[in-house]
Motif scaffolding. Sequence first.
Motif, PDB file in Angstrom:
ATOM      1  N   HIS A  31       0.837  -1.199   0.000  1.00 42.41           N
ATOM      2  CA  HIS A  31       0.000   0.000   0.000  1.00 42.41           C
ATOM      3  C   HIS A  31       0.877   1.256   0.000  1.00 42.41           C
ATOM      4  O   HIS A  31       1.770   1.394   0.841  1.00 42.41           O
ATOM      5  CB  HIS A  31      -0.914   0.025   1.228  1.00 42.41           C
ATOM      6  CG  HIS A  31      -1.834  -1.155   1.319  1.00 42.41           C
ATOM      7  ND1 HIS A  31      -2.970  -1.287   0.552  1.00 42.41           N
ATOM      8  CD2 HIS A  31      -1.761  -2.276   2.090  1.00 42.41           C
ATOM      9  CE1 HIS A  31      -3.574  -2.425   0.844  1.00 42.41           C
ATOM     10  NE2 HIS A  31      -2.860  -3.049   1.772  1.00 42.41           N
ATOM     11  N   LEU A  33       0.985   4.573   1.121  1.00 44.79           N
ATOM     12  CA  LEU A  33       0.289   5.497   2.015  1.00 44.79           C
ATOM     13  C   LEU A  33       0.487   6.950   1.605  1.00 44.79           C
ATOM     14  O   LEU A  33      -0.399   7.783   1.809  1.00 44.79           O
ATOM     15  CB  LEU A  33       0.768   5.300   3.457  1.00 44.79           C
ATOM     16  CG  LEU A  33       0.210   4.097   4.220  1.00 44.79           C
ATOM     17  CD1 LEU A  33       0.735   4.099   5.650  1.00 44.79           C
ATOM     18  CD2 LEU A  33      -1.312   4.109   4.224  1.00 44.79           C
ATOM     19  N   LEU A  36      -2.002   7.597  -1.116  1.00 45.34           N
ATOM     20  CA  LEU A  36      -3.353   7.596  -0.555  1.00 45.34           C
ATOM     21  C   LEU A  36      -3.624   8.880   0.225  1.00 45.34           C
ATOM     22  O   LEU A  36      -4.721   9.448   0.159  1.00 45.34           O
ATOM     23  CB  LEU A  36      -3.539   6.382   0.356  1.00 45.34           C
ATOM     24  CG  LEU A  36      -3.577   5.016  -0.341  1.00 45.34           C
ATOM     25  CD1 LEU A  36      -3.524   3.894   0.685  1.00 45.34           C
ATOM     26  CD2 LEU A  36      -4.830   4.891  -1.208  1.00 45.34           C
ATOM     27  N   LEU A  37      -2.616   9.348   0.957  1.00 42.66           N
ATOM     28  CA  LEU A  37      -2.770  10.578   1.733  1.00 42.66           C
ATOM     29  C   LEU A  37      -3.135  11.753   0.840  1.00 42.66           C
ATOM     30  O   LEU A  37      -4.092  12.487   1.118  1.00 42.66           O
ATOM     31  CB  LEU A  37      -1.471  10.887   2.480  1.00 42.66           C
ATOM     32  CG  LEU A  37      -1.400  12.274   3.134  1.00 42.66           C
ATOM     33  CD1 LEU A  37      -2.323  12.339   4.343  1.00 42.66           C
ATOM     34  CD2 LEU A  37       0.028  12.622   3.518  1.00 42.66           C
ATOM     35  N   ASP A  40      -6.732  11.514  -0.732  1.00 44.44           N
ATOM     36  CA  ASP A  40      -7.895  11.787   0.124  1.00 44.44           C
ATOM     37  C   ASP A  40      -7.431  11.922   1.574  1.00 44.44           C
ATOM     38  O   ASP A  40      -7.338  10.934   2.300  1.00 44.44           O
ATOM     39  CB  ASP A  40      -8.919  10.653  -0.008  1.00 44.44           C
ATOM     40  CG  ASP A  40     -10.236  10.963   0.691  1.00 44.44           C
ATOM     41  OD1 ASP A  40     -10.277  11.910   1.510  1.00 44.44           O
ATOM     42  OD2 ASP A  40     -11.223  10.257   0.420  1.00 44.44           O
ATOM     43  N   LYS A  41      -7.138  13.146   1.994  1.00 39.41           N
ATOM     44  CA  LYS A  41      -6.632  13.371   3.358  1.00 39.41           C
ATOM     45  C   LYS A  41      -7.663  12.996   4.414  1.00 39.41           C
ATOM     46  O   LYS A  41      -7.314  12.473   5.473  1.00 39.41           O
ATOM     47  CB  LYS A  41      -6.216  14.831   3.533  1.00 39.41           C
ATOM     48  CG  LYS A  41      -5.010  15.255   2.737  1.00 39.41           C
ATOM     49  CD  LYS A  41      -4.588  16.670   3.122  1.00 39.41           C
ATOM     50  CE  LYS A  41      -3.483  17.168   2.222  1.00 39.41           C
ATOM     51  NZ  LYS A  41      -3.955  17.356   0.826  1.00 39.41           N
ATOM     52  N   GLU A  43      -9.758  10.665   4.452  1.00 37.15           N
ATOM     53  CA  GLU A  43      -9.832   9.213   4.619  1.00 37.15           C
ATOM     54  C   GLU A  43      -8.542   8.626   5.177  1.00 37.15           C
ATOM     55  O   GLU A  43      -8.577   7.706   6.005  1.00 37.15           O
ATOM     56  CB  GLU A  43     -10.146   8.558   3.268  1.00 37.15           C
ATOM     57  CG  GLU A  43     -10.174   7.037   3.291  1.00 37.15           C
ATOM     58  CD  GLU A  43     -11.350   6.478   4.079  1.00 37.15           C
ATOM     59  OE1 GLU A  43     -11.259   5.322   4.542  1.00 37.15           O
ATOM     60  OE2 GLU A  43     -12.362   7.196   4.233  1.00 37.15           O
ATOM     61  N   TRP A  44      -7.383   9.169   4.764  1.00 41.54           N
ATOM     62  CA  TRP A  44      -6.129   8.475   5.006  1.00 41.54           C
ATOM     63  C   TRP A  44      -5.145   9.171   5.942  1.00 41.54           C
ATOM     64  O   TRP A  44      -4.118   8.585   6.294  1.00 41.54           O
ATOM     65  CB  TRP A  44      -5.431   8.202   3.666  1.00 41.54           C
ATOM     66  CG  TRP A  44      -6.183   7.218   2.838  1.00 41.54           C
ATOM     67  CD1 TRP A  44      -6.958   7.470   1.744  1.00 41.54           C
ATOM     68  CD2 TRP A  44      -6.263   5.806   3.069  1.00 41.54           C
ATOM     69  NE1 TRP A  44      -7.511   6.310   1.264  1.00 41.54           N
ATOM     70  CE2 TRP A  44      -7.101   5.267   2.069  1.00 41.54           C
ATOM     71  CE3 TRP A  44      -5.707   4.949   4.019  1.00 41.54           C
ATOM     72  CZ2 TRP A  44      -7.394   3.912   1.992  1.00 41.54           C
ATOM     73  CZ3 TRP A  44      -5.998   3.602   3.952  1.00 41.54           C
ATOM     74  CH2 TRP A  44      -6.832   3.092   2.945  1.00 41.54           C
ATOM     75  N   ALA A  47      -4.384   7.081   9.247  1.00 41.91           N
ATOM     76  CA  ALA A  47      -3.498   5.928   9.057  1.00 41.91           C
ATOM     77  C   ALA A  47      -2.078   6.385   8.737  1.00 41.91           C
ATOM     78  O   ALA A  47      -1.098   5.816   9.243  1.00 41.91           O
ATOM     79  CB  ALA A  47      -4.034   5.041   7.929  1.00 41.91           C
ATOM     80  N   PHE A  48      -1.975   7.413   7.908  1.00 41.77           N
ATOM     81  CA  PHE A  48      -0.655   7.893   7.519  1.00 41.77           C
ATOM     82  C   PHE A  48       0.117   8.416   8.726  1.00 41.77           C
ATOM     83  O   PHE A  48       1.285   8.062   8.936  1.00 41.77           O
ATOM     84  CB  PHE A  48      -0.788   8.994   6.464  1.00 41.77           C
ATOM     85  CG  PHE A  48       0.534   9.527   5.985  1.00 41.77           C
ATOM     86  CD1 PHE A  48       1.301   8.806   5.085  1.00 41.77           C
ATOM     87  CD2 PHE A  48       1.011  10.745   6.439  1.00 41.77           C
ATOM     88  CE1 PHE A  48       2.529   9.292   4.646  1.00 41.77           C
ATOM     89  CE2 PHE A  48       2.236  11.237   6.010  1.00 41.77           C
ATOM     90  CZ  PHE A  48       2.993  10.510   5.109  1.00 41.77           C
TER      91      PHE A  48
END
Length: 221
Positions: A31, A33, A36-37, A40-41, A43-44, A47-48
């Motif tokens: 993945h 990250l 992904l960050l 869509d901040k 959403e991610w 996790a980030f």
Amino acid sequence: MVPVLLGNKCFIIIIIFEQEPIESWRNVNGHNLLDLLYTDKDEWLRAFENYVLLTRLMVQTSKPKSSSTTVQIFERSLQSSRYCFLEQGYTNNHIHGADYAVLDQWYKWARANHDISLDLIVYLRCPPEVAYERIKKRGRPEETKIPLQYLQELHESHEKWLMSEDSSNTTPVIVFNVDTTIEQVQEQCKLNEDKILGLDKREVKNVDEESKEKIKKTLKF
């Protein structure tokens, strides 16, 4: 390794520069990250930032590969994650109160159970507009989605953490204005070399001329 001769005083500085663990963020069991960050901040970001805290903790608490290392320089730190990136995310509603509280507890645990203290912060102060153009020039694929507004918000977070009168930071700070040429930045580094390398606090021993010449020949400088 940096050999330093000042008058009749000589000492060796062995420096380790720890870069951000970008590749770890790009591949967490397949993945990305980082991508992904920036996609869509909302959403991610949670996790980030969780993973960033883990990887920065690993970097700051790992023993240097060389036992002779004198100075460790971190590109960024756990402190910058907590007081800049996490604050920016919370202030701009990318993470909610419960997520913020959990990440804050992670940071407090790390600070209480590990030595993550810093001796000095070198703040590379740059207008967001200049940073934005440099990011585009760097060409990192994930960062093509970064808007200028995001950099402006991060700049405000750094200013609040390091420059405001009500800052919670207690670590000494040197400010370099880096919206200049690389040569000018290097000159600022040279002028502040003693502070950056801790030479202003380091106890050194007198070295006679004969020994000093031997050191020069050995180190070839």
